[in-house]
Design an enzyme around this catalytic site. Sequence first.
Site, PDB file in Angstrom:
ATOM      1  N   HIS A 193       0.805  -1.216   0.000  1.00 47.64           N
ATOM      2  CA  HIS A 193       0.000   0.000   0.000  1.00 47.64           C
ATOM      3  C   HIS A 193       0.842   1.272   0.000  1.00 47.64           C
ATOM      4  CE1 HIS A 193      -2.791  -3.130   1.329  1.00 47.64           C
ATOM      5  NE2 HIS A 193      -3.696  -2.412   0.716  1.00 47.64           N
ATOM      6  N   HIS A 243       0.010 -16.367   7.150  1.00 49.67           N
ATOM      7  CA  HIS A 243       0.556 -15.258   6.346  1.00 49.67           C
ATOM      8  C   HIS A 243       1.887 -14.849   6.980  1.00 49.67           C
ATOM      9  CE1 HIS A 243       0.552 -12.015   3.452  1.00 49.67           C
ATOM     10  NE2 HIS A 243      -0.583 -12.492   2.941  1.00 49.67           N
ATOM     11  N   ASP A 293      -7.140 -13.244  -3.350  1.00 50.11           N
ATOM     12  CA  ASP A 293      -7.238 -14.289  -4.371  1.00 50.11           C
ATOM     13  C   ASP A 293      -7.710 -15.576  -3.719  1.00 50.11           C
ATOM     14  OD1 ASP A 293      -5.955 -13.177  -6.910  1.00 50.11           O
ATOM     15  OD2 ASP A 293      -4.455 -12.666  -5.398  1.00 50.11           O
TER      16      ASP A 293
HETATM   17  C1  LIG Z   1      -0.030 -13.921  -7.441  1.00 51.59           C
HETATM   18  C2  LIG Z   1      -0.162 -14.077  -5.952  1.00 51.59           C
HETATM   19  C3  LIG Z   1      -1.276 -13.554  -5.322  1.00 51.59           C
HETATM   20  C4  LIG Z   1      -1.442 -13.707  -3.949  1.00 51.59           C
HETATM   21  N1  LIG Z   1      -2.576 -13.229  -3.366  1.00 51.59           N
HETATM   22  C5  LIG Z   1      -2.781 -13.452  -2.040  1.00 51.59           C
HETATM   23  C6  LIG Z   1      -3.995 -13.036  -1.421  1.00 51.59           C
HETATM   24  O1  LIG Z   1      -4.871 -12.463  -2.063  1.00 51.59           O
HETATM   25  N2  LIG Z   1      -4.140 -13.287  -0.104  1.00 51.59           N
HETATM   26  C7  LIG Z   1      -3.182 -13.927   0.637  1.00 51.59           C
HETATM   27  O2  LIG Z   1      -3.362 -14.132   1.821  1.00 51.59           O
HETATM   28  N3  LIG Z   1      -2.033 -14.330   0.066  1.00 51.59           N
HETATM   29  C8  LIG Z   1      -1.801 -14.113  -1.236  1.00 51.59           C
HETATM   30  N4  LIG Z   1      -0.634 -14.515  -1.806  1.00 51.59           N
HETATM   31  C9  LIG Z   1       0.364 -15.207  -0.981  1.00 51.59           C
HETATM   32  C10 LIG Z   1       1.021 -14.353   0.042  1.00 51.59           C
HETATM   33  O3  LIG Z   1       1.717 -13.282  -0.535  1.00 51.59           O
HETATM   34  C11 LIG Z   1       1.972 -15.231   0.871  1.00 51.59           C
HETATM   35  O4  LIG Z   1       1.328 -16.394   1.262  1.00 51.59           O
HETATM   36  C12 LIG Z   1       2.448 -14.547   2.119  1.00 51.59           C
HETATM   37  O5  LIG Z   1       3.347 -13.534   1.754  1.00 51.59           O
HETATM   38  C13 LIG Z   1       3.181 -15.488   3.079  1.00 51.59           C
HETATM   39  O6  LIG Z   1       4.326 -16.000   2.486  1.00 51.59           O
HETATM   40  P1  LIG Z   1       4.525 -17.556   2.262  1.00 51.59           P
HETATM   41  O7  LIG Z   1       3.215 -18.110   1.876  1.00 51.59           O
HETATM   42  O8  LIG Z   1       5.530 -17.635   1.164  1.00 51.59           O
HETATM   43  O9  LIG Z   1       5.035 -18.118   3.560  1.00 51.59           O
HETATM   44  C14 LIG Z   1      -0.437 -14.362  -3.180  1.00 51.59           C
HETATM   45  C15 LIG Z   1       0.700 -14.871  -3.827  1.00 51.59           C
HETATM   46  C16 LIG Z   1       0.840 -14.734  -5.199  1.00 51.59           C
HETATM   47  C17 LIG Z   1       2.051 -15.307  -5.871  1.00 51.59           C
END
Ligand SMILES: Cc1cc2nc3c(=O)[nH]c(=O)nc-3n(C[C@H](O)[C@H](O)[C@H](O)COP(=O)(O)O)c2cc1C
Length: 410
Positions: A17, A104, A352
Amino acid sequence: MSTFGTLFRVTTYGESHCASVGAIVDGCPPGLPLEPQDVQTQLSRRRPGQSNLTTPRDEKDLVQLQSGIEHGITLGTPIGLLVRNEDQRPHDYSETDLYPRPSHADWTYLEKYGVKASSGGGRSSARETIGRVAAGAIAERYLKLVHGIEIVAFVSSVGKVHLPSSVGSQASSEDDDSVEDILSSEFVQLLQTVTREQVDSHPTRCPHTETAERMTKRIIRAKEASDSIGGTVTCVIRGVPAGLGEPVFDKFEAKLAHAMLSIPATKAFEIGSGFRGTEAPGSRHNDAFFVKPDGSMGTKTNWSGGVQGGITNAEDIYFRVGFKSPATISQAQETAQYDGTPGTLAARGRHDPCVVPRAVPIVEAMASLVVMDQLLIQNARKATASLLPAITTLPPTMVKPASGQVNGKQ
Ligand SMILES: Cc1cc2nc3c(=O)[nH]c(=O)nc-3n(C[C@H](O)[C@H](O)[C@H](O)COP(=O)(O)O)c2cc1C
């Protein structure tokens, strides 16, 4: 850290943000023809709000090329890439001021740095990947222009819905070595021929219509249950010359794994036959050599996934990346606040339900960054070695046959 690469170095910046996100690309060769559209095409494939299968956050993600380019030609100086954050809604995250979102990065970032971005995922948000995709598009432009290299990723599973890849089950009993092929011939052919147009013909980015429909239903089911679902992305890189990769610690597949597992939400990486290959005996798994019609050496099968000993062998490179179910769900979850108070979190905000359709261009970008960097390193080695006198004193078994000669054939 936020920098990737040795000679083709990419530094990404920005939080979910803040005013803008982007990247600095250092080490791009001068003289590369490059237009904003070359970068924008991939950014638009990554952007949110593309369909009802992705987050409704509405960002156009229009790139501004800040430096390093004039009259459509790279100058060899750092290229600045900037994308403004426009559709921020920090209030969506007020309950997550109290609660770290389960699975997260909120809690670990705060533990590590002692401070965190005031809203959203900050640096852990997928907004960060904009810089990667923009930089990857520049690398890809060079790779395509100079070597004709093609990189195509596609969604290969969503939840338990899989694009058919292996023929039936592997060995039916522990002692039965009569396995079917590790990947079906249809899947091998898909890897050899699949195009981005085919991948983009369905919003799931699965190039198999019947499977894509089932994947859509699975994602919608997760969304309607205020839940989320994971999946896998398969990627193929065609046309990479032999010789890339820096054993022993910077093997090509080690670099690929590093690149892929740095993408948010990734949990798994496999190359070539991967975990399936472990069930096939060596006699079925070995890639026998043969001389191709053009006189070059090739392999009859490619269970190695184009890499042997950490070095590319000019066969197609293919690998698969596993993405978890996104952590932020609006379904109520029993958890604890930052101060340890137990409670219930039902996260608001736009998220997402499944990341894999949008992860496709991110996987392609990270693949192109790896190939580009390894290419520059190998080119530097070859250019430096070429200045030395020709080797004439070693036994023939110690040196590569003259160019174009394989087993005495021209
Ligand atoms: C294209 C893309 C979109 C994402 N959108 C979301 C989202 O809408 N909500 C969410 O909680 N995580 C989303 N993520 C994942 C988080 O960024 C990620 O799970 C979080 O940073 C924690 O990191 P880790 O899962 O690698 O441990 C997305 C990841 C990608 C690659």
